[in-house]
Design an enzyme around this catalytic site. Structure first.
Site, PDB file in Angstrom:
ATOM      1  CE  LYS A 196      22.406  38.180  67.507  1.00 58.50           C
ATOM      2  NZ  LYS A 196      21.071  38.632  67.086  1.00 58.50           N
TER       3      LYS A 196
ATOM      4  CG  ASP B 246      12.094  44.779  76.872  1.00 58.19           C
ATOM      5  OD1 ASP B 246      12.658  43.837  76.258  1.00 58.19           O
ATOM      6  OD2 ASP B 246      12.662  45.449  77.751  1.00 58.19           O
TER       7      ASP B 246
ATOM      8  CE1 TYR C 160      24.652  40.129  69.386  1.00 57.17           C
ATOM      9  CE2 TYR C 160      26.679  39.433  68.304  1.00 57.17           C
ATOM     10  CZ  TYR C 160      25.453  40.056  68.249  1.00 57.17           C
ATOM     11  OH  TYR C 160      25.016  40.610  67.073  1.00 57.17           O
TER      12      TYR C 160
ATOM     13  N   GLY D 268      18.775  51.178  62.506  1.00 58.70           N
ATOM     14  CA  GLY D 268      19.743  50.168  62.105  1.00 58.70           C
ATOM     15  C   GLY D 268      19.223  49.243  61.007  1.00 58.70           C
TER      16      GLY D 268
ATOM     17  CB  VAL E  81      25.981  45.804  60.179  1.00 56.20           C
ATOM     18  CG1 VAL E  81      25.171  46.631  59.189  1.00 56.20           C
ATOM     19  CG2 VAL E  81      25.972  44.323  59.793  1.00 56.20           C
TER      20      VAL E  81
ATOM     21  CB  THR F   2      23.729  49.729  63.244  1.00 53.27           C
ATOM     22  OG1 THR F   2      24.261  48.814  64.199  1.00 53.27           O
ATOM     23  CG2 THR F   2      23.410  48.998  61.946  1.00 53.27           C
TER      24      THR F   2
HETATM   25  N1  LIG Z   1      25.406  45.994  63.946  1.00 56.37           N
HETATM   26  C1  LIG Z   1      26.161  44.914  63.847  1.00 56.37           C
HETATM   27  O1  LIG Z   1      27.404  44.988  63.791  1.00 56.37           O
HETATM   28  C2  LIG Z   1      25.524  43.540  63.770  1.00 56.37           C
HETATM   29  C3  LIG Z   1      26.296  42.481  63.258  1.00 56.37           C
HETATM   30  C4  LIG Z   1      25.736  41.203  63.205  1.00 56.37           C
HETATM   31  C5  LIG Z   1      24.444  41.005  63.621  1.00 56.37           C
HETATM   32  N2  LIG Z   1      23.718  42.048  64.120  1.00 56.37           N
HETATM   33  C6  LIG Z   1      22.356  41.773  64.584  1.00 56.37           C
HETATM   34  O2  LIG Z   1      21.448  42.493  63.782  1.00 56.37           O
HETATM   35  C7  LIG Z   1      20.301  42.849  64.558  1.00 56.37           C
HETATM   36  C8  LIG Z   1      20.040  44.345  64.425  1.00 56.37           C
HETATM   37  O3  LIG Z   1      21.196  45.029  64.864  1.00 56.37           O
HETATM   38  P1  LIG Z   1      21.398  46.607  64.665  1.00 56.37           P
HETATM   39  O4  LIG Z   1      22.857  46.812  64.529  1.00 56.37           O
HETATM   40  O5  LIG Z   1      20.479  47.143  63.662  1.00 56.37           O
HETATM   41  O6  LIG Z   1      20.975  47.108  66.134  1.00 56.37           O
HETATM   42  P2  LIG Z   1      20.577  48.560  66.667  1.00 56.37           P
HETATM   43  O7  LIG Z   1      21.043  49.622  65.731  1.00 56.37           O
HETATM   44  O8  LIG Z   1      21.032  48.570  68.090  1.00 56.37           O
HETATM   45  O9  LIG Z   1      18.964  48.531  66.617  1.00 56.37           O
HETATM   46  C9  LIG Z   1      18.304  47.616  67.437  1.00 56.37           C
HETATM   47  C10 LIG Z   1      16.798  47.685  67.211  1.00 56.37           C
HETATM   48  O10 LIG Z   1      16.185  46.742  68.095  1.00 56.37           O
HETATM   49  C11 LIG Z   1      15.378  47.423  69.069  1.00 56.37           C
HETATM   50  N3  LIG Z   1      15.589  46.785  70.368  1.00 56.37           N
HETATM   51  C12 LIG Z   1      16.732  46.732  71.099  1.00 56.37           C
HETATM   52  N4  LIG Z   1      16.521  46.083  72.250  1.00 56.37           N
HETATM   53  C13 LIG Z   1      15.212  45.712  72.259  1.00 56.37           C
HETATM   54  C14 LIG Z   1      14.388  45.016  73.200  1.00 56.37           C
HETATM   55  N5  LIG Z   1      14.857  44.593  74.376  1.00 56.37           N
HETATM   56  N6  LIG Z   1      13.097  44.828  72.872  1.00 56.37           N
HETATM   57  C15 LIG Z   1      12.586  45.287  71.711  1.00 56.37           C
HETATM   58  N7  LIG Z   1      13.320  45.934  70.777  1.00 56.37           N
HETATM   59  C16 LIG Z   1      14.609  46.145  71.061  1.00 56.37           C
HETATM   60  C17 LIG Z   1      15.842  48.884  69.029  1.00 56.37           C
HETATM   61  O11 LIG Z   1      14.822  49.810  69.384  1.00 56.37           O
HETATM   62  P3  LIG Z   1      14.555  50.256  70.922  1.00 56.37           P
HETATM   63  O12 LIG Z   1      15.890  50.607  71.504  1.00 56.37           O
HETATM   64  O13 LIG Z   1      13.599  51.391  70.852  1.00 56.37           O
HETATM   65  O14 LIG Z   1      13.952  49.060  71.579  1.00 56.37           O
HETATM   66  C18 LIG Z   1      16.203  49.029  67.551  1.00 56.37           C
HETATM   67  O15 LIG Z   1      15.046  49.230  66.765  1.00 56.37           O
HETATM   68  C19 LIG Z   1      20.590  42.381  65.986  1.00 56.37           C
HETATM   69  O16 LIG Z   1      19.973  41.140  66.218  1.00 56.37           O
HETATM   70  C20 LIG Z   1      22.098  42.244  66.005  1.00 56.37           C
HETATM   71  O17 LIG Z   1      22.520  41.292  66.978  1.00 56.37           O
HETATM   72  C21 LIG Z   1      24.220  43.317  64.188  1.00 56.37           C
END
Ligand SMILES: NC(=O)c1ccc[n+]([C@@H]2O[C@H](COP(=O)([O-])OP(=O)(O)OC[C@H]3O[C@@H](n4cnc5c(N)ncnc54)[C@H](OP(=O)(O)O)[C@@H]3O)[C@@H](O)[C@H]2O)c1
Length: 250
Positions: free
Chosen positions: A167, A64, A163, A17, A196, A198
């Protein structure tokens, strides 16, 4: 502990992501990186790719973010290899969608607060000596903390109470960090994007298809820009809205 002149960053949630996108951008710029996520095998595969992309050195620490020992191991992993830290990228985050009235809303409350808020606070605390060291070694550029908040942390949205609350707290935390540390060269920015494309946002594809979401690279561009700012500038929060919305919706 060894001090190095190469720019170094610690990136949480770097295995896929947004975090992976940021890691690739910094690797291409020759950063040394500490990357962390829970799945160690996936991290090792990512580390090999990042070395191929140009990263000077990669440290991987599987942990974690809800685990205190894990946070300590991540900080120690970076400190032992690099000593200083040019950028701390607080990206790992989790979320569940449910209305406030539903029991499910409180079920994952503690875990969500631990990963989205407590871990960033603890990592900032633990990294501050290294961030200050990087800022003193490169006073024109300083050191940066960048955290992934969400547009729901700035404009609340039905179904995303816990959530969004974590944030919003992250925005406040980094604003306080600026008040305390930007004069020492450590400046913080929260990014607040709408959906986003992902794995995290796949659950809502029936309502919002991936092609109407922000691209990972849109977020990466903002991180890259923030990291190129001088130590004189502070950009507290960047909201990234999705085209085709009123600008306030996730
Ligand atoms: N995607 C969206 O729509 C969006 C929008 C706004 C903000 N965000 C924020 O952007 C950030 C990244 O989101 P993303 O969409 O890239 O998420 P993602 O695709 O779910 O990836 C999450 C990443 O964090 C790791 N992770 C998850 N839980 C964890 C834990 N308990 N401890 C350690 N590592 C952990 C995962 O690896 P493992 O599973 O191996 O731990 C992975 O590398 C987040 O903070 C999210 O809230 C996302």
């Amino acid at each position: 502990m060894t001090m190095t002149t190469t720019r170094t960053a610690l990136i949480t949630g770097a295995s896929r992501g947004i975090g992976l996108g940021i890691a690739h951008r910094l690797a291409r710029q020759g950063f040394s990186l500490t990357i962390t996520a829970r799945d160690g095998a996936r991290l090792d595969a990512v580390a090999a790719d990042l070395r191929g992309a140009g990263a000077a050195e990669i440290v991987t620490v599987a942990a974690d973010m809800a685990d205190e020992d894990g946070l300590d191991r991540v900080l120690a992993g970076h400190a032992d290899r690099f000593g200083a830290m040019s950028a701390l990228i607080l990206n790992a985050g989790i979320g569940t969608a449910s209305p406030i009235a539903a029991d499910a809303t409180t079920r994952r409350f503690d875990k969500t607060v631990a990963v989205n808020l407590r871990a960033p606070l603890r990592l900032i605390q633990g990294a501050l000596p290294m961030l200050r060291a990087a800022a003193s070694a490169d006073p024109a550029r300083g050191a940066k903390v960048v955290a992934l908040s969400s547009i729901t942390g700035v404009y609340a949205e039905a179904g995303l109470a816990v959530y969004g609350a974590t944030k919003a707290a992250l925005v406040s935390l980094l604003t306080t960090l600026n008040a305390e540390e930007s004069g020492n060269g450590v400046a913080a920015t929260t990014l607040a994007p709408g959906y986003v494309d992902t794995e995290m946002s796949a659950w809502i594809h029936d309502r919002i298809p991936p092609e109407r979401m922000l691209a990972v690279d849109d977020v990466v561009e903002m991180v890259d820009a923030v990291l190129r700012l001088s130590a004189r500038a502070v950009v507290p929060t960047i909201v990234l809205s999705r085209a085709g919305t009123d600008g306030y919706r996730a």
